[in-house]
Design a protein around this motif. Structure first.
Motif, PDB file in Angstrom:
ATOM      1  N   ALA A 106     -25.400  14.491   8.114  1.00  0.00           N
ATOM      2  CA  ALA A 106     -24.261  14.937   8.912  1.00  0.00           C
ATOM      3  C   ALA A 106     -23.048  15.191   8.028  1.00  0.00           C
ATOM      4  CB  ALA A 106     -23.937  13.905   9.986  1.00  0.00           C
ATOM      5  N   ALA A 107     -22.823  14.287   7.071  1.00  0.00           N
ATOM      6  CA  ALA A 107     -21.695  14.463   6.153  1.00  0.00           C
ATOM      7  C   ALA A 107     -21.888  15.708   5.293  1.00  0.00           C
ATOM      8  CB  ALA A 107     -21.539  13.223   5.276  1.00  0.00           C
ATOM      9  N   GLU A 108     -23.131  15.917   4.837  1.00  0.00           N
ATOM     10  CA  GLU A 108     -23.418  17.090   4.021  1.00  0.00           C
ATOM     11  C   GLU A 108     -23.275  18.372   4.830  1.00  0.00           C
ATOM     12  OE1 GLU A 108     -23.966  17.620   0.848  1.00  0.00           O
ATOM     13  OE2 GLU A 108     -23.736  15.521   0.312  1.00  0.00           O
ATOM     14  N   ALA A 109     -23.732  18.349   6.084  1.00  0.00           N
ATOM     15  CA  ALA A 109     -23.608  19.532   6.935  1.00  0.00           C
ATOM     16  C   ALA A 109     -22.139  19.867   7.172  1.00  0.00           C
ATOM     17  CB  ALA A 109     -24.322  19.303   8.268  1.00  0.00           C
ATOM     18  N   ALA A 110     -21.311  18.838   7.340  1.00  0.00           N
ATOM     19  CA  ALA A 110     -19.870  19.061   7.474  1.00  0.00           C
ATOM     20  C   ALA A 110     -19.315  19.617   6.171  1.00  0.00           C
ATOM     21  CB  ALA A 110     -19.171  17.761   7.848  1.00  0.00           C
ATOM     22  N   GLY A 111     -19.864  19.132   5.067  1.00  0.00           N
ATOM     23  CA  GLY A 111     -19.429  19.611   3.762  1.00  0.00           C
ATOM     24  C   GLY A 111     -19.711  21.089   3.553  1.00  0.00           C
ATOM     25  N   MET A 112     -20.750  21.599   4.195  1.00  0.00           N
ATOM     26  CA  MET A 112     -21.063  23.024   4.102  1.00  0.00           C
ATOM     27  C   MET A 112     -19.950  23.872   4.706  1.00  0.00           C
ATOM     28  SD  MET A 112     -24.039  23.272   2.566  1.00  0.00           S
ATOM     29  CE  MET A 112     -24.918  24.767   3.023  1.00  0.00           C
ATOM     30  N   GLN A 113     -19.126  23.240   5.529  1.00  0.00           N
ATOM     31  CA  GLN A 113     -17.979  23.923   6.120  1.00  0.00           C
ATOM     32  C   GLN A 113     -16.656  23.390   5.568  1.00  0.00           C
ATOM     33  OE1 GLN A 113     -18.210  24.779  10.421  1.00  0.00           O
ATOM     34  NE2 GLN A 113     -20.293  23.926  10.424  1.00  0.00           N
ATOM     35  N   LEU A 139     -24.136  12.137  19.036  1.00  0.00           N
ATOM     36  CA  LEU A 139     -22.840  11.629  18.600  1.00  0.00           C
ATOM     37  C   LEU A 139     -22.354  12.368  17.357  1.00  0.00           C
ATOM     38  CD1 LEU A 139     -22.585   7.733  18.939  1.00  0.00           C
ATOM     39  CD2 LEU A 139     -21.099   9.486  19.884  1.00  0.00           C
ATOM     40  N   PHE A 140     -23.256  12.623  16.426  1.00  0.00           N
ATOM     41  CA  PHE A 140     -22.873  13.345  15.218  1.00  0.00           C
ATOM     42  C   PHE A 140     -22.385  14.748  15.569  1.00  0.00           C
ATOM     43  CE2 PHE A 140     -25.909  10.705  12.330  1.00  0.00           C
ATOM     44  CZ  PHE A 140     -25.011   9.655  12.376  1.00  0.00           C
ATOM     45  N   GLN A 141     -23.025  15.363  16.544  1.00  0.00           N
ATOM     46  CA  GLN A 141     -22.586  16.680  16.977  1.00  0.00           C
ATOM     47  C   GLN A 141     -21.197  16.608  17.627  1.00  0.00           C
ATOM     48  OE1 GLN A 141     -25.632  18.659  19.354  1.00  0.00           O
ATOM     49  NE2 GLN A 141     -27.234  17.899  17.973  1.00  0.00           N
ATOM     50  N   SER A 142     -20.950  15.508  18.339  1.00  0.00           N
ATOM     51  CA  SER A 142     -19.619  15.349  18.941  1.00  0.00           C
ATOM     52  C   SER A 142     -18.562  15.163  17.857  1.00  0.00           C
ATOM     53  CB  SER A 142     -19.610  14.156  19.907  1.00  0.00           C
ATOM     54  OG  SER A 142     -19.632  12.919  19.222  1.00  0.00           O
ATOM     55  N   TYR A 143     -18.926  14.482  16.779  1.00  0.00           N
ATOM     56  CA  TYR A 143     -17.992  14.311  15.666  1.00  0.00           C
ATOM     57  C   TYR A 143     -17.707  15.672  15.019  1.00  0.00           C
ATOM     58  CZ  TYR A 143     -19.174   9.328  16.030  1.00  0.00           C
ATOM     59  OH  TYR A 143     -19.372   8.050  16.482  1.00  0.00           O
ATOM     60  N   ALA A 144     -18.756  16.490  14.914  1.00  0.00           N
ATOM     61  CA  ALA A 144     -18.576  17.834  14.353  1.00  0.00           C
ATOM     62  C   ALA A 144     -17.604  18.629  15.227  1.00  0.00           C
ATOM     63  CB  ALA A 144     -19.915  18.545  14.254  1.00  0.00           C
ATOM     64  N   THR A 146     -15.231  17.313  17.077  1.00  0.00           N
ATOM     65  CA  THR A 146     -13.909  16.731  16.854  1.00  0.00           C
ATOM     66  C   THR A 146     -13.247  17.323  15.611  1.00  0.00           C
ATOM     67  OG1 THR A 146     -14.545  14.633  17.882  1.00  0.00           O
ATOM     68  CG2 THR A 146     -12.670  14.575  16.374  1.00  0.00           C
ATOM     69  N   LEU A 147     -14.075  17.631  14.601  1.00  0.00           N
ATOM     70  CA  LEU A 147     -13.559  18.192  13.351  1.00  0.00           C
ATOM     71  C   LEU A 147     -13.437  19.714  13.407  1.00  0.00           C
ATOM     72  CD1 LEU A 147     -15.560  16.006  10.777  1.00  0.00           C
ATOM     73  CD2 LEU A 147     -13.195  15.712  11.536  1.00  0.00           C
ATOM     74  N   LYS A 148     -13.700  20.273  14.589  1.00  0.00           N
ATOM     75  CA  LYS A 148     -13.569  21.725  14.803  1.00  0.00           C
ATOM     76  C   LYS A 148     -14.553  22.524  13.944  1.00  0.00           C
ATOM     77  CE  LYS A 148     -10.035  20.778  17.426  1.00  0.00           C
ATOM     78  NZ  LYS A 148     -10.163  20.797  18.913  1.00  0.00           N
ATOM     79  N   LEU A 149     -15.749  21.979  13.746  1.00  0.00           N
ATOM     80  CA  LEU A 149     -16.763  22.698  12.985  1.00  0.00           C
ATOM     81  C   LEU A 149     -17.485  23.694  13.883  1.00  0.00           C
ATOM     82  CD1 LEU A 149     -18.424  19.767  10.976  1.00  0.00           C
ATOM     83  CD2 LEU A 149     -16.515  21.227  10.294  1.00  0.00           C
ATOM     84  N   ASP A 150     -18.112  24.671  13.254  1.00  0.00           N
ATOM     85  CA  ASP A 150     -18.982  25.602  13.968  1.00  0.00           C
ATOM     86  C   ASP A 150     -20.257  24.820  14.309  1.00  0.00           C
ATOM     87  OD1 ASP A 150     -21.090  27.427  14.493  1.00  0.00           O
ATOM     88  OD2 ASP A 150     -20.053  29.013  13.414  1.00  0.00           O
ATOM     89  N   LEU A 151     -20.443  24.481  15.587  1.00  0.00           N
ATOM     90  CA  LEU A 151     -21.543  23.601  15.974  1.00  0.00           C
ATOM     91  C   LEU A 151     -22.910  24.217  15.736  1.00  0.00           C
ATOM     92  CD1 LEU A 151     -20.208  21.907  19.241  1.00  0.00           C
ATOM     93  CD2 LEU A 151     -20.318  20.981  16.918  1.00  0.00           C
ATOM     94  N   ASP A 152     -23.052  25.501  15.963  1.00  0.00           N
ATOM     95  CA  ASP A 152     -24.346  26.154  15.730  1.00  0.00           C
ATOM     96  C   ASP A 152     -24.709  26.082  14.247  1.00  0.00           C
ATOM     97  OD1 ASP A 152     -24.758  26.802  18.382  1.00  0.00           O
ATOM     98  OD2 ASP A 152     -23.774  28.769  18.212  1.00  0.00           O
ATOM     99  N   ARG A 153     -23.733  26.329  13.399  1.00  0.00           N
ATOM    100  CA  ARG A 153     -23.991  26.249  11.967  1.00  0.00           C
ATOM    101  C   ARG A 153     -24.268  24.805  11.551  1.00  0.00           C
ATOM    102  NH1 ARG A 153     -19.941  27.805   6.896  1.00  0.00           N
ATOM    103  NH2 ARG A 153     -21.415  27.155   5.267  1.00  0.00           N
ATOM    104  N   PHE A 154     -23.523  23.864  12.131  1.00  0.00           N
ATOM    105  CA  PHE A 154     -23.719  22.449  11.820  1.00  0.00           C
ATOM    106  C   PHE A 154     -25.154  22.023  12.127  1.00  0.00           C
ATOM    107  CE2 PHE A 154     -23.614  17.950  13.170  1.00  0.00           C
ATOM    108  CZ  PHE A 154     -23.084  17.359  12.027  1.00  0.00           C
ATOM    109  N   LYS A 156     -27.808  23.926  12.412  1.00  0.00           N
ATOM    110  CA  LYS A 156     -28.715  24.631  11.510  1.00  0.00           C
ATOM    111  C   LYS A 156     -28.726  23.991  10.128  1.00  0.00           C
ATOM    112  CE  LYS A 156     -29.663  29.244   9.616  1.00  0.00           C
ATOM    113  NZ  LYS A 156     -29.201  30.671   9.593  1.00  0.00           N
ATOM    114  N   ASP A 157     -27.525  23.626   9.645  1.00  0.00           N
ATOM    115  CA  ASP A 157     -27.428  23.040   8.308  1.00  0.00           C
ATOM    116  C   ASP A 157     -28.075  21.659   8.233  1.00  0.00           C
ATOM    117  OD1 ASP A 157     -26.165  25.199   7.139  1.00  0.00           O
ATOM    118  OD2 ASP A 157     -24.140  24.455   7.549  1.00  0.00           O
ATOM    119  N   LEU A 158     -28.109  20.946   9.334  1.00  0.00           N
ATOM    120  CA  LEU A 158     -28.746  19.630   9.338  1.00  0.00           C
ATOM    121  C   LEU A 158     -30.211  19.705   8.916  1.00  0.00           C
ATOM    122  CD1 LEU A 158     -27.324  17.967  12.585  1.00  0.00           C
ATOM    123  CD2 LEU A 158     -26.912  17.238  10.227  1.00  0.00           C
ATOM    124  N   ALA A 159     -30.835  20.850   9.188  1.00  0.00           N
ATOM    125  CA  ALA A 159     -32.249  21.026   8.848  1.00  0.00           C
ATOM    126  C   ALA A 159     -32.446  21.738   7.511  1.00  0.00           C
ATOM    127  CB  ALA A 159     -32.944  21.813   9.962  1.00  0.00           C
TER     128      ALA A 159
END
Length: 216
Positions: A106-113, A139-144, A146-154, A156-159
């Motif tokens: 999750a942290a790495e996926a956020a890092g991609m953004q 929950l991790f998706q909800s955190y994403a 909260t951080l205003k990340l692109d959820l679809d990309r988040f 996708k990046d998790l995988a």
């Protein structure tokens, strides 16, 4: 004394909260030799200026309670030392923590953004909630969110295999440097002994590492 009071309060509360669990982590670290050294300090996730006089490298696990405590201590030190200190974070999810590896992804996926450190801080802040949640991915998706990340990309990046490779590379690096538990800290590549993994010990290590504080 007032200068150290915030650190003392944080450590006292943390020790009282986690009790025997904290002792267990410290006991496991006893096998690491105090003189252990690492290679040149480097990593993907760096907070602070490249020219900082002191570098703290942490091998951490997002589901590790003492790591959560350490994140607070390090944040205070970064604030105190400013441009003289930088922090490098390496993943070291422990097998005993069911969701630690997921959290690292999750942290790495956020890092991609461009939001690794924001997710890093949020995961530690909310650790008590997500570590026992029935639906951790949600929950991790909800955190994403909260951080205003692109959820679809988040999602996708998790995988993305590249993220798993980064986490694995950090673990291999840690193992090569004698890391077996978390948090493990190196100050300018020198291993900080278990007895010094506290605010006062870290402050002492940083002061000793500053060039202007060394005796000729």
């Amino acid at each position: 004394m007032r200068r150290y009071l915030p650190y003392v309060i944080v450590t006292f509360v943390a020790l009282a909260t986690f009790g025997s669990g904290f002792v267990l982590y410290r006991a496991r670290r006893a096998a690491l030799p105090p003189e252990a050294k690492g290679g040149p300090a480097s990593g993907i996730h760096v907070r602070g200026k490249a020219g900082a006089l002191v570098t703290i490298e942490e091998f951490g696990d997002f589901q590790c309670p003492p790591c959560s405590i350490m994140s607070i201590v390090l944040a205070k030190l970064e604030e105190e030392y400013g441009a003289r200190l930088r922090v490098i974070f390496h993943h070291f999810p422990l097998a005993v923590h069911a969701h630690a590896r997921e959290a690292a992804f999750a942290a790495e996926a956020a890092g991609m953004q461009g939001r690794f450190w924001e997710m890093h801080d949020l995961l530690y802040k909310e650790q008590a909630d997500w570590s026992k949640a029935p639906n951790v991915p949600a929950l991790f998706q909800s955190y994403a969110g909260t951080l205003k990340l692109d959820l679809d990309r988040f999602k996708k990046d998790l995988a993305n295999p590249e993220l798993a490779a980064r986490v694995d590379a950090d673990q291999k690096l840690g193992a090569s440097r004698g890391v077996t538990s978390t948090p493990t800290l190196f100050v300018n590549t020198l291993l900080l002994p278990p007895s010094e993994l506290n605010p006062a010990g870290l402050h002492k290590a940083i002061e000793a590492a500053l060039p202007e504080k060394r005796k000729p």
